[in-house]
Design a protein around this motif. Structure first.
Motif, PDB file in Angstrom:
ATOM      1  N   LYS A  11       0.879  -1.172   0.000  1.00 45.45           N
ATOM      2  CA  LYS A  11       0.000   0.000   0.000  1.00 45.45           C
ATOM      3  C   LYS A  11       0.910   1.213   0.000  1.00 45.45           C
ATOM      4  CE  LYS A  11      -0.415   0.745   4.940  1.00 45.45           C
ATOM      5  NZ  LYS A  11      -1.191   0.683   6.126  1.00 45.45           N
ATOM      6  N   ASP A  12       0.349   2.386  -0.265  1.00 48.04           N
ATOM      7  CA  ASP A  12       1.150   3.605  -0.197  1.00 48.04           C
ATOM      8  C   ASP A  12       1.740   3.709   1.198  1.00 48.04           C
ATOM      9  OD1 ASP A  12       0.655   4.346  -2.799  1.00 48.04           O
ATOM     10  OD2 ASP A  12      -1.032   5.655  -2.294  1.00 48.04           O
ATOM     11  N   GLY A  13       3.035   3.930   1.275  1.00 40.51           N
ATOM     12  CA  GLY A  13       3.699   4.018   2.563  1.00 40.51           C
ATOM     13  C   GLY A  13       4.199   2.676   3.078  1.00 40.51           C
ATOM     14  N   GLY A  14       3.854   1.579   2.385  1.00 40.40           N
ATOM     15  CA  GLY A  14       4.322   0.250   2.766  1.00 40.40           C
ATOM     16  C   GLY A  14       3.408  -0.455   3.748  1.00 40.40           C
ATOM     17  N   VAL A  15       3.596  -1.742   3.881  1.00 38.71           N
ATOM     18  CA  VAL A  15       2.810  -2.556   4.816  1.00 38.71           C
ATOM     19  C   VAL A  15       3.666  -2.911   6.012  1.00 38.71           C
ATOM     20  CG1 VAL A  15       1.215  -3.539   3.121  1.00 38.71           C
ATOM     21  CG2 VAL A  15       3.360  -4.701   3.575  1.00 38.71           C
ATOM     22  N   ASP A  16       3.009  -3.192   7.141  1.00 33.12           N
ATOM     23  CA  ASP A  16       3.750  -3.596   8.331  1.00 33.12           C
ATOM     24  C   ASP A  16       3.480  -5.061   8.650  1.00 33.12           C
ATOM     25  OD1 ASP A  16       1.259  -3.685   9.718  1.00 33.12           O
ATOM     26  OD2 ASP A  16       1.490  -1.611  10.388  1.00 33.12           O
ATOM     27  N   ILE A  17       4.153  -5.560   9.633  1.00 28.16           N
ATOM     28  CA  ILE A  17       4.072  -6.970   9.995  1.00 28.16           C
ATOM     29  C   ILE A  17       2.665  -7.371  10.439  1.00 28.16           C
ATOM     30  CG2 ILE A  17       4.843  -6.694  12.392  1.00 28.16           C
ATOM     31  CD1 ILE A  17       6.282  -9.447  10.376  1.00 28.16           C
ATOM     32  N   GLU A  18       1.952  -6.443  11.096  1.00 28.29           N
ATOM     33  CA  GLU A  18       0.597  -6.745  11.542  1.00 28.29           C
ATOM     34  C   GLU A  18      -0.336  -6.957  10.355  1.00 28.29           C
ATOM     35  OE1 GLU A  18       2.336  -4.125  12.929  1.00 28.29           O
ATOM     36  OE2 GLU A  18       2.748  -5.075  14.864  1.00 28.29           O
ATOM     37  N   GLU A  19      -0.195  -6.126   9.331  1.00 22.68           N
ATOM     38  CA  GLU A  19      -1.027  -6.276   8.134  1.00 22.68           C
ATOM     39  C   GLU A  19      -0.717  -7.586   7.414  1.00 22.68           C
ATOM     40  OE1 GLU A  19      -1.839  -1.708   6.758  1.00 22.68           O
ATOM     41  OE2 GLU A  19       0.243  -2.422   6.795  1.00 22.68           O
ATOM     42  N   CYS A  20       0.556  -7.929   7.329  1.00 20.27           N
ATOM     43  CA  CYS A  20       0.940  -9.200   6.699  1.00 20.27           C
ATOM     44  C   CYS A  20       0.356 -10.371   7.492  1.00 20.27           C
ATOM     45  CB  CYS A  20       2.456  -9.324   6.618  1.00 20.27           C
ATOM     46  SG  CYS A  20       3.219  -8.173   5.448  1.00 20.27           S
TER      47      CYS A  20
END
Length: 156
Positions: free
Chosen positions: A43-52
């Motif tokens: 996503k814009d700004g990148g994804v984090d570990i929680e989203e993954c």
């Protein structure tokens, strides 16, 4: 294998839409004796570990329910990283002005690999500005000659 990728894309797309995330790529590969299903999201700004982790949980539940894959496999959900692949039209459009690495199926001007700034993109070709020693040169690469392309990180 492409059938597995199609089925997984159909399953994961609504999950990603619900979370406002983008599907970058899906790989289903055998490495050694193990199968891996890799889903790359962003996503814009990148994804984090929680989203993954959230996507992995939801996708895993759906895959267990539908069971479209005949072999045991490892599911990995992650960001495509800084050198994300360029696969879709919007990937190329977003990469205009950025450094990219392109590998071709056959030589163009005697070369099969190119790295430079993507200066233009259309549905049939892309234009790169490459630097050879101290001289800048523009190279046009027909889209049907591209084996793979990705963003390229440069260190200055």
């Amino acid at each position: 294998m492409s059938k597995v990728i199609e089925v997984v894309e159909d399953i994961v797309s609504p999950i990603l839409d619900d979370l406002n995330l983008e599907l970058v790529d899906i790989e289903y590969v055998k490495e050694g004796k193990d199968w891996f299903l890799r889903v790359f999201i962003d996503k814009d700004g990148g994804v984090d570990i929680e989203e993954c982790g959230l996507v992995s949980e939801r996708l895993s539940e759906k895959l267990d329910e539908i069971d479209p894959i005949p072999y045991n496999y490892f599911l990995e959900v992650s960001s495509p990283g800084a050198e994300r692949p360029l696969k879709k039209e919007k990937d190329y459009e977003r990469a205009i002005g950025h450094n990219v690495f392109v590998k071709t199926y056959e030589p163009i001007d005697g070369e099969k690999t190119f790295e430079g700034k993507l200066i233009d993109y259309s549905s049939d070709k892309l234009s790169l500005e490459i630097t050879i020693k101290t001289r800048k040169k523009q190279v046009e690469i027909p889209k049907d000659k591209i084996a793979n392309a990705r963003l390229a990180v440069t260190f200055s």
